[in-house]
Design an enzyme around this catalytic site. Structure first.
Site, short mmCIF file in Angstrom:
data_model
loop_
_atom_site.label_atom_id
_atom_site.label_comp_id
_atom_site.label_asym_id
_atom_site.label_seq_id
_atom_site.Cartn_x
_atom_site.Cartn_y
_atom_site.Cartn_z
CB CYS A 1 69.42 19.33 -28.42
SG CYS A 1 69.51 19.57 -30.39
NE ARG B 1 70.47 22.73 -23.53
CZ ARG B 1 71.76 23.18 -23.18
NH1 ARG B 1 71.82 24.09 -22.39
NH2 ARG B 1 72.84 22.60 -23.73
CD1 TRP C 1 68.09 25.98 -32.64
CD2 TRP C 1 70.00 25.17 -33.10
NE1 TRP C 1 68.62 26.87 -33.42
CE2 TRP C 1 69.68 26.41 -33.51
CE3 TRP C 1 70.79 24.42 -33.37
CZ2 TRP C 1 70.83 27.27 -34.52
CZ3 TRP C 1 72.06 25.04 -34.37
CH2 TRP C 1 71.78 26.41 -34.98
CG ASN D 1 73.26 19.30 -27.00
OD1 ASN D 1 73.16 19.96 -27.92
ND2 ASN D 1 73.66 20.03 -25.74
N GLY D 2 74.34 18.00 -30.00
CA GLY D 2 75.84 18.05 -30.61
C GLY D 2 75.95 17.76 -31.91
CD GLU E 1 73.05 43.18 -26.86
OE1 GLU E 1 73.71 42.58 -27.39
OE2 GLU E 1 72.29 42.58 -26.03
CE LYS F 1 69.19 41.19 -27.09
NZ LYS F 1 70.51 40.54 -26.55
CD GLU G 1 69.09 38.01 -30.20
OE1 GLU G 1 69.14 38.74 -29.36
OE2 GLU G 1 69.98 36.83 -29.83
CG HIS H 1 82.96 56.62 -43.86
ND1 HIS H 1 83.72 57.42 -44.81
CD2 HIS H 1 83.20 56.97 -42.75
CE1 HIS H 1 84.23 58.61 -44.09
NE2 HIS H 1 83.84 58.17 -42.73
CE LYS I 1 70.09 32.77 -22.47
NZ LYS I 1 69.68 34.41 -22.65
O1 M6R Z 1 76.13 31.95 -23.67
P1 M6R Z 1 76.97 33.03 -24.47
O2 M6R Z 1 76.92 34.05 -23.78
O3 M6R Z 1 78.32 32.27 -24.92
O4 M6R Z 1 76.09 33.20 -25.79
C1 M6R Z 1 76.72 33.93 -26.82
C2 M6R Z 1 75.51 34.22 -27.83
O5 M6R Z 1 75.16 32.96 -28.46
C3 M6R Z 1 74.53 34.87 -27.21
O6 M6R Z 1 74.95 36.09 -26.76
C4 M6R Z 1 73.43 35.20 -28.24
O7 M6R Z 1 73.92 36.04 -29.31
C5 M6R Z 1 71.97 35.63 -27.51
N1 M6R Z 1 71.00 35.32 -28.24
C6 M6R Z 1 72.12 37.34 -27.90
O8 M6R Z 1 70.63 37.68 -27.19
#
Ligand code: M6R
Length: 614
Positions: A2, A27, A75, A101-102, A487, A491, A494, A510, A609
């Site tokens: 958050c 966030r 969030w 936040n938390g 990766e 992407k 997401e 496999h 994020k």
């Molecule tokens: O801030 P961080 O690199 O520790 O974050 C880790 C993951 O939460 C972050 O990489 C997440 O997978 C992203 N949304 C990737 O695009």
């Protein structure tokens, strides 16, 4: 997770808080709210489900007069996203308002005890439990707000950053942190509070980052005071921020994600600056130089990270093993922390995190330190928790990454891991000088090569139309291209919500091969490297089952190009440097597919994020 904003000063607080919430929206963005401490001695709370713009619409006809207040973008962890569960939360008598936040892990026990005392609750959140507990202690102990907050936080188990205001004291905010970030911005007769410095960067460059267990007392006309839970005064350590406003704006692009993809020539140049010297023949990371003995004597390196950073970590394993001959293990931080890890003082743990705040990675850092390992951090956000908790480390220096889907931070992390491996190779003499020079020279050229790769933009935009409505994607690569495949798939998932799986190409036969048909496109990352010929047969296996192929190959490729349905050519590079280059077209492909589907690429559903909760 958050985002928190707060302000005490002489200006209209509403505008400052709303602008700050927009900056922190990355966030979390399922609901937002604001508490304004009206000078007449009333706290007005306005909340709304959805984005900050919904809150703005809701506030249009409301009384917004106030010079201090707190705000929140959420969030959800406890309770669905709704107006009711949005923060701030009032205490029962309406005297206090709190944002958080938390997660409060023991909230149910505290809630049950408060209910027994006659407390009633309006929401399903753990946050409301905390504000009710503070009020309960304040009344029961007949103490001031600061003492009530200290006492309440001693009873709480979990992670938090909080800010509380009080009706009778409208010009004061009490804020505290434990494992979730909070920064205080010190201006001229005004003080700001936020989860990171972005909401106040245009007003002041002087920031104070709170440490775990610290409580800030922010009061109009008074210098910032920080105390511990035991009420011992802490030093107010002011950091001068280097960030600029233009880094926080879209700069003419439709989305932050696109801007950040296109920034990569610059961010990679910034990342390399001062670290690759002597015409490429000397690669120096000050973090490695400071810990030279540790790296010389390391018997093993364990890399911990989450999400995209974990993919960078996998590349780190290839780079360090190939270049430094040190065995490397890569762990998800969330698994590592509960796996009874075995570590000692000859182990080095590298923690990778863009935000520097990811709860699982931070916990892994603390465990590794407790077990005597030397802990090295790779992060983007200066002053964040992970760089502060680690023994030494390196910043990737790619500037604020606002798009939730990581792009420039990934290439920055891979670049730092490349430099780290070469820096260690240099001190351990595990690579001939000529080879280091060859790679160093190639690294210097990477920013301009990335610039060339970005010219594929229009071609990729056109290609994306063909695949917008695919239901599943397979991403395949081998060696250094395997983490790139992972990766690329992440992407796409997401931001477009299309199911995508990354696989080591040879592993496909496999199991996942069963999925391949005309409806299932495969993206194959196949630069000219030592496994190129192997991947040719994997491409044949996909073709034989009628699957369509998008291939990322080197310019002039003659074999896979003829087999693929679509070809994206990138310049040839030394093998260990290919991931930065091949990941760029995959970023663009995901971006355009998501845009074609009308998705919000900067704020994809359910994501945030910075994941500061478990
Ligand atoms: O801030 P961080 O690199 O520790 O974050 C880790 C993951 O939460 C972050 O990489 C997440 O997978 C992203 N949304 C990737 O695009």
């Amino acid at each position: 997770m958050c985002g928190i904003v707060g302000y005490v000063g002489d200006n209209n607080v509403y505008d400052i808080l709303i602008k700050g919430l927009h900056r922190l929206e990355y966030r979390g963005y399922d609901s937002a709210g604001i508490a304004l401490a009206n000078p007449s001695g009333k706290i007005n709370i306005y909340k709304s489900q959805g984005k900050v713009s919904n809150l703005e619409d809701f506030c249009k006809d409301k009384n917004l007069e106030a010079k201090s207040g707190i705000a929140h973008t959420r969030w959800a962890t406890h309770g669905e996203p709704s107006d009711n569960n949005a923060h701030p939360h009032f205490s029962e008598d309406g005297n206090l308002a709190l944002v958080h936040n938390g997660t409060i892990e023991n909230y149910q026990v505290i809630k049950d005890a408060l209910i027994e005392q006659g407390c009633t609750f309006q929401s399903e959140t753990d946050t409301e439990v905390l504000v009710q507990l503070i009020e309960y202690i304040k009344i029961k102990n007949n103490c001031n707000l600061l003492d009530a907050v200290r006492e309440a936080l001693k009873q709480v188990v979990g992670a938090y950053a909080i800010a509380v205001i009080e009706k009778d004291n409208p010009d004061r905010i009490i804020a505290a942190r434990n494992s979730s970030p909070l920064a205080v911005g010190i201006g001229d007769n005004e003080t700001f509070l936020a989860s990171d410095a972005t909401p106040f960067i245009e007003y002041t460059k002087d920031a104070v980052y709170l440490k775990d267990g610290e409580i800030a007392i922010i009061e109009k006309g008074e210098p910032l005071k920080i105390v511990t839970l035991e009420n011992k005064e802490s030093k107010v350590d002011i950091t001068t921020l280097e960030m600029s406003i233009s880094q926080l704006e879209k700069g003419g692009y439709d989305h932050f994600m696109l801007k950040e993809i296109f920034e990569q020539p610059t961010t990679l140049r910034d990342c390399i600056r001062g670290r690759v010297i002597n015409n490429g023949c000397n690669i120096m990371l000050s973090g490695v130089m400071d810990s030279k003995e540790k790296f010389l004597n390391a018997k093993r390196i364990v890399i911990v990270a989450c999400g995209t950073s974990w993919h960078a970590a996998l590349l780190g394993k290839y780079l360090i093993q190939d270049n430094c001959k040190i065995p490397v293990e890569v762990e998800y931080a969330s698994e590592f922390r509960y796996s009874n890890p075995i570590l000692d003082e000859r182990d080095i743990v590298i923690a990778i995190s863009q935000s520097g705040e990811t709860a699982d990675t931070l916990a892994a850092v603390k465990i590794a330190k407790d077990m005597g390992a030397y802990v090295y951090g790779i992060s983007n956000v200066v002053g964040s928790s992970i760089p502060r908790e680690t023994h030494s480390g390196t910043y990737i220096h790619v500037g604020p990454e606002i798009g939730v889907a990581s792009t420039k931070a990934f290439t920055g992390q891979v670049m730092v891991l490349t430099l780290l491996s070469l820096s260690i190779a240099q001190i351990k003499k595990t690579m001939p000088y000529e080879k280091i020079c060859e790679l160093g020279k190639a690294i210097i050229k990477i920013p301009s090569i990335v610039q060339r790769v970005l010219k594929l933009n229009d071609k990729i935009e056109k290609l994306s139309m063909k695949y917008t409505y695919a239901k599943n994607f397979l991403y395949l690569g081998r060696g250094y291209s395997y983490p790139v495949a992972l990766e690329g798939a992440l992407k796409l998932k997401e931001i477009s919500y299309i199911h995508a799986e990354g696989y080591p190409a040879a592993e496909m036969k496999h199991g996942p091969i069963a999925l391949i048909d005309a409806e299932m496109p495969s993206v194959i990352i196949a630069p000219m490297d030592h496994v190129y010929e192997k991947i040719v047969s994997n491409v044949q296996q996909v073709k034989a089952r009628g699957g369509s192929i998008i291939a990322i190959v080197n310019e002039g490729d003659e074999i896979i190009s003829k087999m693929a349905d679509h070809v994206l050519e990138v310049p040839e590079m030394p093998e260990c440097l290919t991931p930065i280059i091949t990941s760029i077209p995959l970023q663009l492909l995901s971006y355009y597919i998501a845009i074609n589907k009308g998705k919000d690429v900067d704020m994809p559903r359910n994501l945030a994020k910075s994941v500061t909760v478990e």
